[in-house]
Design a protein around this motif. Structure first.
Motif, PDB file in Angstrom:
ATOM      1  N   VAL A 208       0.829  -1.206   0.000  1.00 53.15           N
ATOM      2  CA  VAL A 208       0.000   0.000   0.000  1.00 53.15           C
ATOM      3  C   VAL A 208       0.864   1.257   0.000  1.00 53.15           C
ATOM      4  CG1 VAL A 208      -1.643   1.315   1.396  1.00 53.15           C
ATOM      5  CG2 VAL A 208      -1.978  -1.133   1.041  1.00 53.15           C
ATOM      6  N   SER A 209       1.994   1.191   0.717  1.00 51.56           N
ATOM      7  CA  SER A 209       2.851   2.374   0.836  1.00 51.56           C
ATOM      8  C   SER A 209       3.457   2.780  -0.512  1.00 51.56           C
ATOM      9  CB  SER A 209       3.974   2.102   1.838  1.00 51.56           C
ATOM     10  OG  SER A 209       4.743   0.998   1.386  1.00 51.56           O
TER      11      SER A 209
ATOM     12  N   PRO B 118     -13.323 -13.770  -4.754  1.00 51.44           N
ATOM     13  CA  PRO B 118     -13.944 -13.818  -3.425  1.00 51.44           C
ATOM     14  C   PRO B 118     -15.314 -13.150  -3.471  1.00 51.44           C
ATOM     15  CG  PRO B 118     -12.182 -12.177  -3.497  1.00 51.44           C
ATOM     16  CD  PRO B 118     -12.129 -12.936  -4.784  1.00 51.44           C
ATOM     17  N   VAL B 119     -16.118 -13.394  -2.468  1.00 51.57           N
ATOM     18  CA  VAL B 119     -17.459 -12.785  -2.445  1.00 51.57           C
ATOM     19  C   VAL B 119     -17.304 -11.275  -2.310  1.00 51.57           C
ATOM     20  CG1 VAL B 119     -19.626 -12.635  -1.183  1.00 51.57           C
ATOM     21  CG2 VAL B 119     -18.476 -14.840  -1.428  1.00 51.57           C
ATOM     22  N   ILE B 120     -17.854 -10.554  -3.254  1.00 49.76           N
ATOM     23  CA  ILE B 120     -17.778  -9.091  -3.252  1.00 49.76           C
ATOM     24  C   ILE B 120     -19.202  -8.563  -3.239  1.00 49.76           C
ATOM     25  CG2 ILE B 120     -16.940  -7.057  -4.511  1.00 49.76           C
ATOM     26  CD1 ILE B 120     -14.583  -8.752  -3.961  1.00 49.76           C
ATOM     27  N   GLU B 121     -19.497  -7.694  -2.306  1.00 46.31           N
ATOM     28  CA  GLU B 121     -20.843  -7.107  -2.259  1.00 46.31           C
ATOM     29  C   GLU B 121     -20.857  -5.836  -3.111  1.00 46.31           C
ATOM     30  OE1 GLU B 121     -23.525  -8.423  -0.972  1.00 46.31           O
ATOM     31  OE2 GLU B 121     -22.354 -10.144  -0.293  1.00 46.31           O
TER      32      GLU B 121
ATOM     33  N   ALA C 188      -9.902  -1.153  -5.144  1.00 43.92           N
ATOM     34  CA  ALA C 188     -10.110  -2.483  -4.572  1.00 43.92           C
ATOM     35  C   ALA C 188      -9.728  -2.448  -3.099  1.00 43.92           C
ATOM     36  CB  ALA C 188      -9.239  -3.501  -5.305  1.00 43.92           C
ATOM     37  N   PRO C 189     -10.435  -3.195  -2.237  1.00 44.27           N
ATOM     38  CA  PRO C 189     -10.040  -3.226  -0.822  1.00 44.27           C
ATOM     39  C   PRO C 189      -8.608  -3.735  -0.697  1.00 44.27           C
ATOM     40  CG  PRO C 189     -12.135  -4.363  -1.192  1.00 44.27           C
ATOM     41  CD  PRO C 189     -11.568  -4.072  -2.537  1.00 44.27           C
TER      42      PRO C 189
ATOM     43  N   PRO D 171      -4.152  -0.244  -5.856  1.00 48.08           N
ATOM     44  CA  PRO D 171      -5.083   0.866  -5.692  1.00 48.08           C
ATOM     45  C   PRO D 171      -6.057   1.039  -6.860  1.00 48.08           C
ATOM     46  CG  PRO D 171      -3.063   1.710  -6.621  1.00 48.08           C
ATOM     47  CD  PRO D 171      -2.887   0.206  -6.509  1.00 48.08           C
ATOM     48  N   LEU D 172      -6.111   0.064  -7.790  1.00 47.17           N
ATOM     49  CA  LEU D 172      -6.974   0.251  -8.961  1.00 47.17           C
ATOM     50  C   LEU D 172      -8.447   0.075  -8.617  1.00 47.17           C
ATOM     51  CD1 LEU D 172      -5.176  -1.475 -11.994  1.00 47.17           C
ATOM     52  CD2 LEU D 172      -5.031   0.886 -11.193  1.00 47.17           C
TER      53      LEU D 172
END
Length: 342
Positions: free
Chosen positions: A27-28, A85-88, A100-101, A321-322
């Motif tokens: 992330v950095s 994965p399950v994405i709400e 994206a998380p 970060p996309l």
């Protein structure tokens, strides 16, 4: 499954392993502010040691154009594609523009529809989550009466009009078809409010390196995106004119709040006589369109990958970060004819 075919001009391409072990917090890499990150290392051509030893799981991506039909079929059974994965997705418009998380790979599928009047020239592309529910995310199509390649991106699979309320973004190329800019659905600077609050943001830019000598080989892509702030939100880039956009900032090396990414260089494999990248079962067909996007400081963190799984089907996976619009637009740019880059 190692597959390769020379039957279509697409088939020049390669594939090789995703390793997402996190040595440091990736992330950095995308946080900006202060000195821009030094990106010189991103031109590295050497793969991590040990990468060659994974031939059994390699998918050939970039076939040597002089070796027609020499690739061997792997004896391994076809690997199952790991699903998303399950994405709400409660609010589609919000979801497709949100990064994206962190720590979650959003796995998607792109399908190309060439059926019907003029779809051969102007296919429609659909993006769905790659899971049982096949949740629709985005649709994209090239505009017909445009001097340069211009793709509209919509959150409604049936409404691909510029004026509709489902218009969420667009991808526009230069005259050569080698540089692309991705915008959200904000206003053109010429029609801005007095306070500029409604001006469109530039979400990404893609540059394909021109190949003037005409050698067949892997494509080289540079992807430029806005940096992220301390809260993990995208820094808004709202150019007031063409000289202030992501491409001009990158060309002038004005990298404040801007991040430079590259596609991972595939590695030549003597056994299959092709360039290879490892997609861990997410890509099964050779194509010049297959790619992985990484940051020069951490080539093991795959920001995005894209590759063929059938004639008109592709997987597209993206990480922080996309957002979906950025990743889908980058994928659309790879479909566009780039004679200067082949």
């Amino acid at each position: 499954a190692t597959t390769s075919s020379d039957e279509e001009d697409d088939s020049d391409s390669s594939t090789k392993p995703i390793r997402s072990e996190k040595k440091k917090n990736p992330v950095s890499l995308f946080q900006t502010g202060g000195d821009p990150p030094k990106e010189k290392k991103s031109k590295k051509k050497v793969p991590p040691k040990g990468a060659e030893s994974e031939e059994e799981t390699l998918e050939t991506l970039q076939k040597n154009s002089n070796k027609k039909g020499k690739a061997k079929k792997s004896k391994k059974l076809k690997e199952e594609r790991p699903p998303s994965p399950v994405i709400e997705v409660d609010n589609l418009e919000e979801f497709v523009l949100q990064p994206a998380p962190q720590g979650v790979t959003i796995k998607c599928r792109v399908t190309r529809d060439k059926k019907g009047m003029d779809r051969g020239l102007y296919p429609t592309y659909y993006l769905h989550l790659d899971n049982d529910k096949k949740v629709f995310l985005l649709a994209g199509r090239k505009r017909k009466k445009s001097k340069t390649s211009n793709y509209l991106i919509s959150i409604d699979p049936t409404d691909l009009s510029r004026g509709g309320e489902n218009f969420i973004g667009k991808l526009r190329s230069n005259l050569m078809g080698t540089k692309f800019t991705v915008f959200d659905n904000g206003a053109n600077p010429d029609r801005a409010n007095a306070d500029w609050s409604n001006v469109r943001q530039e979400l990404s830019a893609v540059v394909y390196e021109t190949n003037v000598l005409g050698f067949k080989g892997p494509r080289k892509m540079t992807v430029i995106i806005p940096g992220m702030n301390a809260d993990g939100e995208r820094v808004p880039i709202r150019p007031r004119n063409d000289n202030d956009g992501l491409l001009m900032r990158w060309q002038n090396r004005n990298m404040d709040n801007v991040i430079e990414l590259h596609n991972k260089a595939p590695v030549w494999n003597d056994e299959t006589q092709s360039y290879v990248l490892n997609f861990h079962g997410r890509v099964t067909h050779a194509s010049v369109k297959n790619f992985q996007i990484v940051h020069g400081s951490d080539p093991d963190y795959i920001v995005m990958q894209f590759g063929r799984v059938a004639d008109d089907a592709f997987t597209m996976d993206y990480n922080y970060p996309l957002c979906a619009v950025q990743a889908f637009a980058i994928a659309l740019s790879s479909f566009d004819g780039k004679l200067a880059c082949e």
